[in-house]
Design an enzyme around this catalytic site. Sequence first.
Site, PDB file in Angstrom:
ATOM      1  N   HIS A  18       4.079  22.950  59.563  1.00 22.28           N
ATOM      2  CA  HIS A  18       4.436  22.615  60.945  1.00 22.28           C
ATOM      3  C   HIS A  18       5.185  21.273  60.989  1.00 22.28           C
ATOM      4  CE1 HIS A  18       0.608  25.009  62.185  1.00 22.28           C
ATOM      5  NE2 HIS A  18       1.653  25.737  62.550  1.00 22.28           N
ATOM      6  N   LYS A  42      -9.254  32.855  73.741  1.00 20.60           N
ATOM      7  CA  LYS A  42      -9.157  32.952  72.286  1.00 20.60           C
ATOM      8  C   LYS A  42     -10.113  31.955  71.641  1.00 20.60           C
ATOM      9  CE  LYS A  42      -5.661  33.063  68.789  1.00 20.60           C
ATOM     10  NZ  LYS A  42      -4.295  32.801  68.390  1.00 20.60           N
ATOM     11  N   ARG A  91       8.500  32.078  58.446  1.00 16.45           N
ATOM     12  CA  ARG A  91       8.139  32.164  57.030  1.00 16.45           C
ATOM     13  C   ARG A  91       8.649  33.495  56.481  1.00 16.45           C
ATOM     14  NH1 ARG A  91       2.136  30.779  58.378  1.00 16.45           N
ATOM     15  NH2 ARG A  91       2.817  32.349  59.835  1.00 16.45           N
ATOM     16  N   SER A 129      -2.185  28.241  59.047  1.00 16.28           N
ATOM     17  CA  SER A 129      -3.468  27.653  59.446  1.00 16.28           C
ATOM     18  C   SER A 129      -4.608  28.596  59.069  1.00 16.28           C
ATOM     19  CB  SER A 129      -3.498  27.408  60.952  1.00 16.28           C
ATOM     20  OG  SER A 129      -2.443  26.588  61.339  1.00 16.28           O
TER      21      SER A 129
HETATM   22  O1  PNS Z   1       0.917  29.445  66.636  1.00 19.33           O
HETATM   23  P1  PNS Z   1       0.972  30.765  67.316  1.00 19.33           P
HETATM   24  O2  PNS Z   1      -0.426  31.211  67.658  1.00 19.33           O
HETATM   25  O3  PNS Z   1       1.750  31.795  66.538  1.00 19.33           O
HETATM   26  O4  PNS Z   1       1.761  30.528  68.715  1.00 19.33           O
HETATM   27  C1  PNS Z   1       1.933  31.585  69.623  1.00 19.33           C
HETATM   28  C2  PNS Z   1       2.503  31.078  70.962  1.00 19.33           C
HETATM   29  C3  PNS Z   1       1.628  29.983  71.551  1.00 19.33           C
HETATM   30  C4  PNS Z   1       3.893  30.531  70.739  1.00 19.33           C
HETATM   31  C5  PNS Z   1       2.584  32.306  71.926  1.00 19.33           C
HETATM   32  O5  PNS Z   1       1.364  32.956  71.925  1.00 19.33           O
HETATM   33  C6  PNS Z   1       2.952  31.919  73.368  1.00 19.33           C
HETATM   34  O6  PNS Z   1       4.019  31.429  73.623  1.00 19.33           O
HETATM   35  N1  PNS Z   1       2.008  32.160  74.307  1.00 19.33           N
HETATM   36  C7  PNS Z   1       2.198  31.853  75.715  1.00 19.33           C
HETATM   37  C8  PNS Z   1       2.355  33.116  76.558  1.00 19.33           C
HETATM   38  C9  PNS Z   1       3.776  33.612  76.434  1.00 19.33           C
HETATM   39  O7  PNS Z   1       4.660  33.050  77.038  1.00 19.33           O
HETATM   40  N2  PNS Z   1       3.973  34.637  75.567  1.00 19.33           N
HETATM   41  C10 PNS Z   1       5.299  35.121  75.166  1.00 19.33           C
HETATM   42  C11 PNS Z   1       5.940  36.115  76.086  1.00 19.33           C
HETATM   43  S1  PNS Z   1       4.917  37.377  76.656  1.00 19.33           S
END
Ligand code: PNS
Length: 170
Positions: A18, A42, A91, A129
């Site tokens: 990150h 979550k 990745r 992670s």
């Molecule tokens: O580190 P992660 O868990 O892969 O991050 C995922 C994240 C936070 C980027 C994604 O879940 C997110 O943006 N959630 C907010 C809700 C949203 O806008 N979702 C995308 C369109 S439905």
Amino acid sequence: MPKVAIYPGSFDPVTNGHLDIVERGLKIFDKIIVAILYNPNKEYLFGLEERLEMLKDCLKKFKGVEIDSFDGLLVNYAAQRKAHAILRGLRAMSDFEYEFQMALMNRRLNREVQTVFLMTGLRWIFTSSSIIKEAIQFGGNIDGMVPDLVQAKLVQKFDLDTGSGQTGKN
Ligand code: PNS
């Protein structure tokens, strides 16, 4: 107008992969807002405050970085923060489908916000992670995969004794 990007994620916890994305993203954007999604449904290993603290500590040396959290839709948060880009690291192949889907949905929701992907550094290609949490809780050595302060927090969280420098269980 300054070029502002949101770098969203769970950051449970932040890894060196990150940090690499933030460092390289700063070569493109004037400001990066590293934003932790607050999702009460979550389960996370680290609470929101702990994740915010770790990110703040790890990124304090960088100018042009802000740490924040958000809930709801990412594109709404981006608009509220006057950011025109979402920064994500990519990745190996496994990330692609999920990231592609998310980028297309976000574009559908707000065409003013562009998703920008940075290929992860080769060193971090298998760093995630989740895999780090799995390895350390069973005594695996994760040296160099996360910042020292995060490693210390993980050791504390899983109640591990590092003994002779090797990360291992009591
Ligand atoms: O580190 P992660 O868990 O892969 O991050 C995922 C994240 C936070 C980027 C994604 O879940 C997110 O943006 N959630 C907010 C809700 C949203 O806008 N979702 C995308 C369109 S439905």
